[in-house]
Design a protein around this motif. Structure first.
Motif, short mmCIF file in Angstrom:
data_model
loop_
_atom_site.label_atom_id
_atom_site.label_comp_id
_atom_site.label_asym_id
_atom_site.label_seq_id
_atom_site.Cartn_x
_atom_site.Cartn_y
_atom_site.Cartn_z
N ASN A 155 0.44 -1.69 0.15
CA ASN A 155 0.10 -0.63 0.24
C ASN A 155 0.34 0.98 0.39
O ASN A 155 0.63 2.41 -0.17
CB ASN A 155 -0.60 -0.30 1.35
CG ASN A 155 -2.01 -1.00 0.99
OD1 ASN A 155 -2.65 -1.42 -0.38
ND2 ASN A 155 -2.92 -1.52 2.10
N SER A 162 0.29 3.86 -3.27
CA SER A 162 0.18 5.07 -2.51
C SER A 162 1.55 6.23 -3.00
O SER A 162 0.90 7.35 -3.93
CB SER A 162 -0.18 5.24 -1.08
OG SER A 162 -0.18 6.56 -0.75
N ASN A 181 1.50 6.56 -7.15
CA ASN A 181 -0.48 6.32 -7.61
C ASN A 181 -0.24 5.15 -8.78
O ASN A 181 -0.34 5.79 -9.98
CB ASN A 181 -0.66 7.79 -8.35
CG ASN A 181 -1.43 7.89 -8.57
OD1 ASN A 181 -2.73 7.49 -7.83
ND2 ASN A 181 -2.31 9.42 -9.45
#
Length: 391
Positions: free
Chosen positions: A46, A50, A53
Motif C-alpha cells: 500500500n 500510494s 499512484n
C-alpha cells in the motif's frame, strides 16, 4: 490460467525497482492472471502504491506473508523468502524476482519444472563479479570496503553467480545492464526492456508556467551522480563566459556529510545566488522546477538508464547527459538525436550554452518521452510473460 508468484518486498526501497514491480503486478492483474505476491513486508504494498499512484485490480491477486525478521537486510530477506517457498513446496508456473536470483529458488523450480523471470536494474552479482558500479560508500574508507567484502562473500552463498539455465529468463533495464549481465552471468535468455516511466501522469500534473533559462538536476545527491562537474561548469559559465544560469539541484540525500560537502563547494565558488538545493523535495516542487526549466542536466558518471532524463523530456526540457557508449546517451537520447552530452566540466559549460541557443524541439522531446510510458511497458511485459509460459 497460469499461476504466477512475485517475490518482492514492495515499499522497502521507494525507487525505480518498486515502480517496475508495481507495473508488472498491475499488468498481470489487468490481464486476469492468478498472481500471488510473496513478501515479508506486506504493509509496503500500500505504501508503494500510494507513493507512485498506481491503481491495481486485486480480483485475481493474493498476498502471501512470509515471516522473516526485519533485522535481516535486503537482499538476504528475499533469499530467505525463497528458501521458505521451497521448504513449503509452494508451486507456481512462473516466479518473478528483481535484480538477483536466490539459489534455492533455482534448485526448486528446476525440480518442479517451473520458470523464473528476473528483471535487473543492475544485479548485485554483476557488481561483485565485475567489480563495477560498486556504491561509493563501499569504496572510499576501510569500514566500507570491509562491509563490501563480507557482503560479497555472503552473497555468493545465497544467490546465483551464473544464470546459464534454460528455465531462467532475464530482462535488463538498459544496454549497460544487458551487456554486463551477459558478460558476468552468462544467461541463456536475456533481452532489454526499458523500465516504465510515468510520463502521461507527469504531463497531466505539470504546472502551466513559463520556461526560463534555468537548469534542473533531479536524482539522488551522492558522489556517483557527478554533481561537482555541474557546479564546476556553472562557475566556468559565470567567470569565463559571463553567463549566469540559475540551477536547482533536487534529490534525496545520501548522507549529511556529502550534503555539507556540496554546500561547501557552492560557498567556495560563490554560487549561493545561482544554485539552490532542494533536499527530499515533495513531488509538486520537482514538477514545478521541471516545468519552469529549459535544461535538465544528468551528470551521473555511470548510469544504467536514467528515468529523470525521460521525465525531463516529458517536461520539454533539453537534456544534457554524460557521454558514454551506454546509459541515457544511448538508450534515451539515441546518441544525440534528443539532446547533448559532455565529457568534463568545461565541455558541460559549452553544452549548456548550446542547449540554451539551440534547444530540443518540444514536440520531439514529448514524443520521445512517451515511448517509455508505463502503459507501453505493461503491454510489453505481458507479451514477454506469455512467451515464457508458452515456450
Amino acid at each position: 490460467m497460469s499461476k504466477i508468484a512475485i517475490l518482492y518486498n514492495y515499499g522497502e526501497f521507494l525507487g525505480g525497482g518498486d515502480l517496475v514491480m508495481l507495473n508488472i503486478l498491475k499488468a498481470l492483474g489487468d490481464h486476469g492472471y492468478d498472481v500471488t505476491v510473496i513478501t515479508s513486508y506486506p504493509e509496503g504494498l500500500n505504501k508503494s502504491q500510494s507513493f507512485f499512484n498506481v491503481e491495481i485490480d486485486y480480483s485475481n491477486i493474493k498476498v502471501d506473508v512470509v515471516d522473516i525478521s526485519k533485522r535481516i537486510p535486503h537482499p538476504y530477506n528475499i533469499a530467505l523468502i525463497a528458501s521458505k517457498i521451497a521448504k513449503n513446496n509452494k508451486k507456481y508456473d512462473l516466479y518473478i524476482v528483481s535484480d538477483d536470483v536466490p539459489k534455492t529458488l533455482l534448485h526448486f523450480t528446476r525440480k518442479i519444472g517451473s520458470k523464473i523471470l528476473v528483471y535487473s536494474h543492475y544485479p548485485h552479482a554483476a557488481r561483485i563479479i565485475l567489480n563495477e558500479l560498486v556504491p561509493f560508500k563501499f569504496k572510499h574508507n576501510f569500514k566500507g570496503r570491509l562491509i563490501w567484502r563480507i557482503h560479497s562473500l555472503m552473497f555468493k552463498y545465497y544467490y546465483l553467480m551464473n544464470w546459464s539455465y534454460e528455465n531462467l529468463y532475464a530482462l535488463s533495464n538498459s544496454t549497460l545492464t544487458y551487456t554486463h549481465v551477459n558478460k558476468s552471468l552468462n544467461p541463456i535468455h536475456n533481452r532489454i526492456l526499458y523500465p516504465p516511466v510515468q510520463v502521461r501522469k507527469l504531463i497531466d500534473k505539470l504546472p502551466s508556467v513559463e520556461k526560463k533559462d534555468n537548469i534542473v538536476y533531479i536524482g539522488r545527491i551522492q558522489p556517483e551522480k557527478g554533481i561537482e562537474d555541474l557546479l564546476d561548469a556553472l562557475k566556468i559559465l559565470r567567470d569565463e563566459f559571463k553567463q549566469v544560469v540559475r540551477t536547482s539541484i533536487i534529490g534525496f540525500k545520501l548522507s549529511d556529510k556529502y550534503i555539507k560537502y556540496i554546500e561547501d563547494v557552492i560557498r567556495k565558488y560563490s554560487l549561493e545566488n545561482i544554485v539552490t538545493l532542494h533536499i527530499n523535495a515533495p513531488r509538486h516542487q520537482v514538477l514545478e522546477k521541471l516545468a519552469s526549466s529549459k535544461i535538465i542536466v544528468h551528470p551521473a558518471i555511470h548510469e544504467a538508464f536514467g528515468i529523470a532524463v525521460v521525465e525531463g523530456l516529458a517536461a520539454k526540457c533539453t537534456p544534457i547527459v554524460r557521454c558514454s557508449k551506454y546509459g541515457p546517451w544511448r538508450d534515451i537520447l539515441n546518441n544525440g538525436q534528443y539532446g547533448y552530452c559532455f565529457r568534463e566540466a568545461r565541455d558541460l559549460a559549452q553544452k549548456i550554452i548550446m542547449a540554451l541557443n539551440k534547444p530540443l524541439d518540444p514536440n520531439s522531446a514529448l514524443k520521445r518521452a512517451l515511448e517509455f510510458d508505463e502503459k507501453k511497458f505493461n503491454n510489453k511485459i505481458i507479451k514477454v510473460i506469455e512467451e515464457i509460459i508458452q515456450g
